[in-house]
Enzyme design. Structure first.
Site, short mmCIF file in Angstrom:
data_model
loop_
_atom_site.label_atom_id
_atom_site.label_comp_id
_atom_site.label_asym_id
_atom_site.label_seq_id
_atom_site.Cartn_x
_atom_site.Cartn_y
_atom_site.Cartn_z
N LYS A 243 51.36 49.60 49.76
CA LYS A 243 50.64 48.33 49.63
C LYS A 243 51.22 47.25 50.54
CE LYS A 243 48.25 49.19 45.34
NZ LYS A 243 47.89 48.75 43.98
N ARG A 282 51.54 56.56 41.22
CA ARG A 282 50.35 56.93 41.99
C ARG A 282 50.67 56.71 43.46
NH1 ARG A 282 45.80 54.21 44.00
NH2 ARG A 282 43.84 55.40 43.93
#
Length: 301
Positions: A243, A282
């Protein structure tokens, strides 16, 4: 590619013809490892994924990647057909289902445990019918009104993610008094809707929504205080892979690290999350995170 074919480069075949594998029994959620944090592999069947630029937009290429992650040891394959990155345009449920259903069916036949990454009740229902065993919903506070009923009726595990607004507005909704306390309170509010529909507490998994409606400092604060989410009484999943806030941390000569350059930092978050007791992480790159959770489990043993 045949739905049970080996992914190119992973089997003995050197020709374009697929190598058929015997169908495996359907994987079951209750059989997942319980002695370590689980690793969920991210499989984006989209043309606009922030992490890979749509490399796996077709069913064949997506199935090949899903099989590679499965054979590499991923506990769960999370299949999504709509990008949830900041600024992404919405996708209709019909198009989303066209993208994901063939992939889900193929991976389930191969023996993988599959989750469906969707914000749409109709897609979640179709995916469960196709064999998906988990619903991973990042809609957050904007959960569709009939999603709780579907979760209650199907009795599948449901990942409840914290997010304010949608992909087009969430970056402007980062005003918190205390980000960790506010996330816990807002997750609790959505959980009440699930309870009211008859969803059992053990079905719910919570995700603090790192990267969704949080700025860079707030993401780090959430990860630092991850243990505070356990007050909700549910399993906790962490989804920080590649991210933007990791790219900012890894800036060199004024240039933010590209998504594919963030996997080592992702594995570090995996190890720290596992040490704090996360149920799952994840991630895009399964191997390093699988190693990290095994190390964390061995140290804790």
């Amino acid at each position: 590619m045949d739905s049970l074919a080996a992914a190119p480069g992973t089997g003995p075949a050197t020709s374009p013809l697929p190598v058929l594998r015997k169908p495996r029994p359907a994987a079951r959620f209750e059989d997942l490892p319980k002695d370590r944090t689980l690793v969920m592999g991210i499989l984006n069947v989209t043309p606009d994924s922030f992490s890979d630029g749509g490399t796996h937009r077709t069913p064949d290429t997506a199935i090949a990647l899903g099989l590679r992650m499965f054979y590499a040891g991923a506990d769960i394959i999370d299949v999504g057909g709509e990008s949830t990155r900041s600024g992404a345009e919405p996708v209709s449920p019909e198009e989303e289902q066209r993208r994901v259903l063939p992939v889900i069916q193929a991976l389930v036949k191969a023996g993988a445990l599959v989750s469906i990454d969707t914000m749409h009740t109709s897609t979640a229902a179709a995916a469960v019918e196709a064999g998906a065993a988990i619903i991973n919903d990042v809609s957050g506070l904007t959960i569709e009104p009939d999603m709780p009923e579907l979760v209650a009726r199907t009795k599948v595990p449901y990942i409840l993610t914290h997010r304010r607004g949608d992909a087009l507005t969430m970056d402007s909704l980062t005003d918190y008094n205390n980000v960790t306390e506010d996330v816990v309170a807002e997750l609790s509010g959505v959980r009440d809707k699930l309870y009211a529909a008859g969803v059992a507490p053990e079905q719910i998994i919570v995700d603090p929504g790192v990267g969704f409606s949080k700025n860079e400092n707030q993401n780090w604060e959430l990860l630092k205080n991850l243990d505070q989410l356990f007050v909700l009484g549910h399993k906790v999943m962490v989804a920080a892979s590649r991210k933007r806030f990791l790219g900012s941390l890894l800036t060199v000569a004024g240039k933010s690290a590209a998504p594919l350059e963030r996997d080592a930092a992702t594995a570090a978050i995996t190890a720290l999350s596992a040490a704090k007791g996360a149920w799952a992480v994840r991630v895009h790159d399964v191997g390093p995170s699988l190693d990290a959770v095994k190390v964390a489990a061995r140290i804790a043993r």
